[in-house]
Design a protein around this motif. Structure first.
Motif, PDB file in Angstrom:
ATOM      1  N   GLU A  40       0.834  -1.210   0.000  1.00  0.00           N
ATOM      2  CA  GLU A  40       0.000   0.000   0.000  1.00  0.00           C
ATOM      3  C   GLU A  40       0.865   1.255   0.000  1.00  0.00           C
ATOM      4  N   ILE A  41       1.950   1.244   0.765  1.00  0.00           N
ATOM      5  CA  ILE A  41       2.884   2.381   0.772  1.00  0.00           C
ATOM      6  C   ILE A  41       3.456   2.578  -0.635  1.00  0.00           C
ATOM      7  N   CYS A  42       3.867   1.499  -1.263  1.00  0.00           N
ATOM      8  CA  CYS A  42       4.420   1.588  -2.627  1.00  0.00           C
ATOM      9  C   CYS A  42       3.409   2.180  -3.597  1.00  0.00           C
ATOM     10  N   GLU A  47       6.587   7.590  -6.438  1.00  0.00           N
ATOM     11  CA  GLU A  47       7.892   8.241  -6.568  1.00  0.00           C
ATOM     12  C   GLU A  47       9.021   7.442  -5.908  1.00  0.00           C
ATOM     13  N   LEU A  48       8.665   6.476  -5.068  1.00  0.00           N
ATOM     14  CA  LEU A  48       9.683   5.628  -4.434  1.00  0.00           C
ATOM     15  C   LEU A  48      10.302   4.645  -5.429  1.00  0.00           C
ATOM     16  N   ASN A  49       9.580   4.382  -6.521  1.00  0.00           N
ATOM     17  CA  ASN A  49      10.035   3.420  -7.534  1.00  0.00           C
ATOM     18  C   ASN A  49      10.352   2.061  -6.929  1.00  0.00           C
ATOM     19  N   ALA A  50       9.532   1.636  -5.967  1.00  0.00           N
ATOM     20  CA  ALA A  50       9.733   0.344  -5.312  1.00  0.00           C
ATOM     21  C   ALA A  50       9.032  -0.753  -6.106  1.00  0.00           C
ATOM     22  N   ASP A  51       9.629  -1.906  -6.127  1.00  0.00           N
ATOM     23  CA  ASP A  51       9.107  -3.073  -6.839  1.00  0.00           C
ATOM     24  C   ASP A  51       8.056  -3.751  -5.951  1.00  0.00           C
ATOM     25  N   GLU A  52       6.778  -3.547  -6.273  1.00  0.00           N
ATOM     26  CA  GLU A  52       5.688  -4.068  -5.436  1.00  0.00           C
ATOM     27  C   GLU A  52       5.703  -5.586  -5.306  1.00  0.00           C
ATOM     28  N   ASP A  53       5.974  -6.296  -6.387  1.00  0.00           N
ATOM     29  CA  ASP A  53       5.996  -7.761  -6.322  1.00  0.00           C
ATOM     30  C   ASP A  53       7.099  -8.242  -5.386  1.00  0.00           C
ATOM     31  N   PHE A  54       8.264  -7.630  -5.509  1.00  0.00           N
ATOM     32  CA  PHE A  54       9.359  -8.003  -4.620  1.00  0.00           C
ATOM     33  C   PHE A  54       9.015  -7.641  -3.176  1.00  0.00           C
ATOM     34  N   VAL A  55       8.464  -6.459  -2.951  1.00  0.00           N
ATOM     35  CA  VAL A  55       8.119  -6.018  -1.598  1.00  0.00           C
ATOM     36  C   VAL A  55       7.170  -7.021  -0.942  1.00  0.00           C
ATOM     37  N   TYR A  56       6.165  -7.458  -1.680  1.00  0.00           N
ATOM     38  CA  TYR A  56       5.204  -8.405  -1.104  1.00  0.00           C
ATOM     39  C   TYR A  56       5.907  -9.722  -0.741  1.00  0.00           C
ATOM     40  N   GLU A 180      17.387   6.227  20.893  1.00  0.00           N
ATOM     41  CA  GLU A 180      16.807   7.358  20.165  1.00  0.00           C
ATOM     42  C   GLU A 180      17.159   7.373  18.681  1.00  0.00           C
ATOM     43  N   GLU A 181      18.297   6.787  18.321  1.00  0.00           N
ATOM     44  CA  GLU A 181      18.686   6.780  16.908  1.00  0.00           C
ATOM     45  C   GLU A 181      17.643   6.058  16.059  1.00  0.00           C
ATOM     46  N   GLY A 182      17.172   4.912  16.538  1.00  0.00           N
ATOM     47  CA  GLY A 182      16.151   4.161  15.815  1.00  0.00           C
ATOM     48  C   GLY A 182      14.836   4.914  15.745  1.00  0.00           C
ATOM     49  N   VAL A 183      14.484   5.609  16.808  1.00  0.00           N
ATOM     50  CA  VAL A 183      13.258   6.401  16.830  1.00  0.00           C
ATOM     51  C   VAL A 183      13.347   7.520  15.792  1.00  0.00           C
ATOM     52  N   ALA A 184      14.498   8.157  15.706  1.00  0.00           N
ATOM     53  CA  ALA A 184      14.691   9.242  14.725  1.00  0.00           C
ATOM     54  C   ALA A 184      14.551   8.714  13.299  1.00  0.00           C
ATOM     55  N   ILE A 185      15.121   7.547  13.032  1.00  0.00           N
ATOM     56  CA  ILE A 185      14.997   6.938  11.697  1.00  0.00           C
ATOM     57  C   ILE A 185      13.534   6.637  11.399  1.00  0.00           C
ATOM     58  N   PHE A 186      12.837   6.064  12.375  1.00  0.00           N
ATOM     59  CA  PHE A 186      11.424   5.729  12.198  1.00  0.00           C
ATOM     60  C   PHE A 186      10.599   6.985  11.897  1.00  0.00           C
ATOM     61  N   ARG A 187      10.888   8.075  12.575  1.00  0.00           N
ATOM     62  CA  ARG A 187      10.160   9.330  12.323  1.00  0.00           C
ATOM     63  C   ARG A 187      10.422   9.832  10.905  1.00  0.00           C
ATOM     64  N   GLN A 188      11.663   9.711  10.446  1.00  0.00           N
ATOM     65  CA  GLN A 188      11.984  10.119   9.067  1.00  0.00           C
ATOM     66  C   GLN A 188      11.201   9.276   8.069  1.00  0.00           C
ATOM     67  N   TRP A 189      11.168   7.964   8.317  1.00  0.00           N
ATOM     68  CA  TRP A 189      10.403   7.084   7.427  1.00  0.00           C
ATOM     69  C   TRP A 189       8.925   7.462   7.450  1.00  0.00           C
ATOM     70  N   HIS A 190       8.424   7.774   8.625  1.00  0.00           N
ATOM     71  CA  HIS A 190       7.008   8.118   8.754  1.00  0.00           C
ATOM     72  C   HIS A 190       6.674   9.361   7.927  1.00  0.00           C
ATOM     73  N   GLU A 191       7.561  10.343   7.961  1.00  0.00           N
ATOM     74  CA  GLU A 191       7.350  11.557   7.156  1.00  0.00           C
ATOM     75  C   GLU A 191       7.353  11.232   5.665  1.00  0.00           C
ATOM     76  N   ARG A 192       8.171  10.291   5.280  1.00  0.00           N
ATOM     77  CA  ARG A 192       8.292   9.937   3.852  1.00  0.00           C
ATOM     78  C   ARG A 192       7.195   8.986   3.373  1.00  0.00           C
ATOM     79  N   PHE A 193       6.864   7.989   4.215  1.00  0.00           N
ATOM     80  CA  PHE A 193       5.960   6.928   3.778  1.00  0.00           C
ATOM     81  C   PHE A 193       4.523   7.107   4.264  1.00  0.00           C
ATOM     82  N   GLY A 194       4.325   7.808   5.405  1.00  0.00           N
ATOM     83  CA  GLY A 194       3.009   7.851   5.999  1.00  0.00           C
ATOM     84  C   GLY A 194       2.575   6.465   6.414  1.00  0.00           C
ATOM     85  N   CYS A 195       1.380   6.327   6.961  1.00  0.00           N
ATOM     86  CA  CYS A 195       0.928   4.965   7.310  1.00  0.00           C
ATOM     87  C   CYS A 195      -0.575   4.823   7.288  1.00  0.00           C
TER      88      CYS A 195
END
Length: 195
Positions: A40-42, A47-56, A180-195
């Motif tokens: 669903e994110i893909c 614009e992410l150009n992610a391969d949906e079949d591979f992702v699944y 906190e490093e992992g939390v910061a990465i997760f927040r960046q992903w959240h801004e980019r991918f949403g949920c």
């Protein structure tokens, strides 16, 4: 021509339907929830150009290593520490390819990387050394867009509460124990991918 990953054959190989049905069900329900969200994110972010079949397919395989781990709460009766389930899953994919004589390995090995790199928001070599984790001394952080999307989606689904999706706040809170490093990465992903 790109080889399609037959994720179901790999799952059936390591999680036979007539053995530990509870663990198989946990794996399938959790992995499908992660796979559906990742795809669903893909779709929402072309614009992410992610391969949906591979992702699944890779999302369906990301946790296969749990079968070799000791985690009674989710019916895992193996011998390895749970922190190792990602790298174990990567090895299991390689073992499967060798046993089946599969020579077209590129897509499968990309899925093995997803297994190895999805724990938390990834684990640095520095963290492995500092915490004396029983993992290879190498960076195990998601690098490709597909790896990041699957890792992000995985944080929203527990293997103990299969009937619900975590909120962003709950997912973020579950990462705080890793620093906190992992939390910061997760927040960046959240801004980019949403949920």
């Amino acid at each position: 021509m790109k080889v399609m990953i037959d994720y179901q054959k790999i799952i059936d190989n390591y999680f036979p339907a007539d053995e530990n049905r509870k663990l198989r069900d946990i794996l399938l329900l959790h992995s499908k929830a992660v796979a559906d969200m990742a795809v669903e994110i893909c779709r929402r972010h072309p614009e992410l150009n992610a391969d949906e079949d591979f992702v699944y397919a890779a999302a369906m395989l990301h946790d296969i290593g749990i079968v070799r781990c000791d985690a009674d709460g989710i019916a895992c009766y193996g011998t390895e520490p749970y922190i190792c389930h990602g790298t174990l899953g990567a090895k299991m994919i390689e073992e499967y390819l060798d046993a089946e004589g599969i020579t077209e390995r590129e897509e499968y090995m990309k899925a093995a990387r997803v297994c190895a790199r999805h724990t938390g928001t990834g684990i640095t070599v520095e963290a492995i050394r500092a915490q004396h984790l029983p993992l290879p001394e190498e960076d195990l952080q998601p690098e490709t867009m597909e790896e990041k999307v699957i890792c992000y989606a995985d944080k929203f689904f527990s293997k103990t509460k299969l009937d619900r999706k975590k909120s962003f706040e709950q997912a973020e809170h579950s990462l705080k124990k890793f620093g906190e490093e992992g939390v910061a990465i997760f927040r960046q992903w959240h801004e980019r991918f949403g949920c």
